[in-house]
Design a protein around this motif. Structure first.
Motif: not given
Ligand code: SAH
Length: 259
Positions: A97-101, A120-123, A187-189
């Motif tokens: 449920t938290e930011p993940l690598g 789909e799970n970009k966030n 890396v997520r922008n």
């Protein structure tokens, strides 16, 4: 230690070169995340280096029972963090449920499907470091105007900054694959939400590239077929549009449809 017999159906090509394994794990920045999920650990060549990095917790997901048995023996401390499941069916937004690598030497036969799940799970997925087929790596990291530019390039580049890191030859794997490999980092922008309808954006990109040789005017008829809607951009072919232009086009279609 027993040895996992490579299964072709599962895309198993085990990396033999520990220096490359270490370099892959070092490529992960892991900023702003407490957990990293490795897809397809196999016999743990990346895992051993991941476990040395104490700034995050390492989770593994593996579909192959024989590999899971091997990993349980090699890394008994993992416990519940070794997940015996198919990544494509695993409900990971429920589990994490938290930011993940995400890291892995991906099974090449399903790498596109893995990327669609990531989109789909970009966030949730802040960073991805992976080894994939070189050709797919080039496709994902190439820009408009390039022959290789396609659906995944646009969708991934809309939400991730992508670096092609290095190429890897066939001979460092057992068994060697038929193709060259490459390691890339995503890396997520900063884009939280696109300034257009995201579901429509997905449809426009997919439908547009379904018939790459046609102009967008023709290929997008199933989405919009309105003689009053003739922006110049529809005369182009999909590979000529930048990500920003796909967003612009989606907004224009959205406005027209709701007019
Ligand atoms: N990381 C290892 C193995 C890479 S081969 C190495 O570098 O040597 C790809 C791995 O992905 C194999 O272990 C295979 O069993 C696993 N795999 C294949 N399909 C999978 C799926 N759907 N979900 C999880 N793991 C999968």
């Amino acid at each position: 230690m027993p040895y996992v017999k490579p299964k072709k159906s599962l895309g198993q090509h085990f990396l033999k070169d520990k220096n490359i394994a270490q370099k892959i794990v070092e490529s992960l920045r892991a900023e702003g995340m407490k957990k990293v999920l490795e897809i397809g650990p196999g016999m743990g060549v990346l895992t051993q280096f991941l476990l040395e990095r104490k700034e995050f917790e390492t989770y593994l997901i593996e579909i192959d029972r024989e590999s899971v048995v091997y990993l349980e023996e090699a890394f008994p401390a993992l416990g519940e963090k070794l997940i015996y499941q198919d990544f494509l069916k695993f409900d990971f937004p429920e589990y994490f449920t938290e930011p993940l690598g995400i890291i892995g030497n991906f099974p090449y036969n399903i790498s596109s499907q893995i990327f669609f799940r990531i989109i789909e799970n970009k966030n949730l997925v802040k960073e991805v470091v992976c080894m994939i087929q070189k050709e797919v790596a080039e496709r994902i990291s190439s820009g408009e105007g390039n022959k290789q530019y396609g659906i995944l390039s646009v969708l991934l580049q809309a939400f991730y900054d992508i670096d092609y890191l290095f190429t890897v030859g066939e001979q460092v794997f057992s068994p060697p694959p038929k193709v060259k490999s490459a390691v890339i980092r995503l890396v997520r922008n900063q884009v939280k939400k696109l300034p257009c309808d995201e579901a429509l954006f997905l449809r426009v990109v997919k439908t547009g590239f379904n018939q790459r040789r046609k102009t967008l005017r023709n290929s997008l008829r199933s989405i919009i077929d309105d003689p009053l809607f003739e922006p110049e951009i529809l005369k182009k072919r999909p590979e000529q549009l930048s990500v920003a232009q796909f967003i612009y086009l989606t907004s224009a279609i959205e406005n027209q449809l709701s007019a």
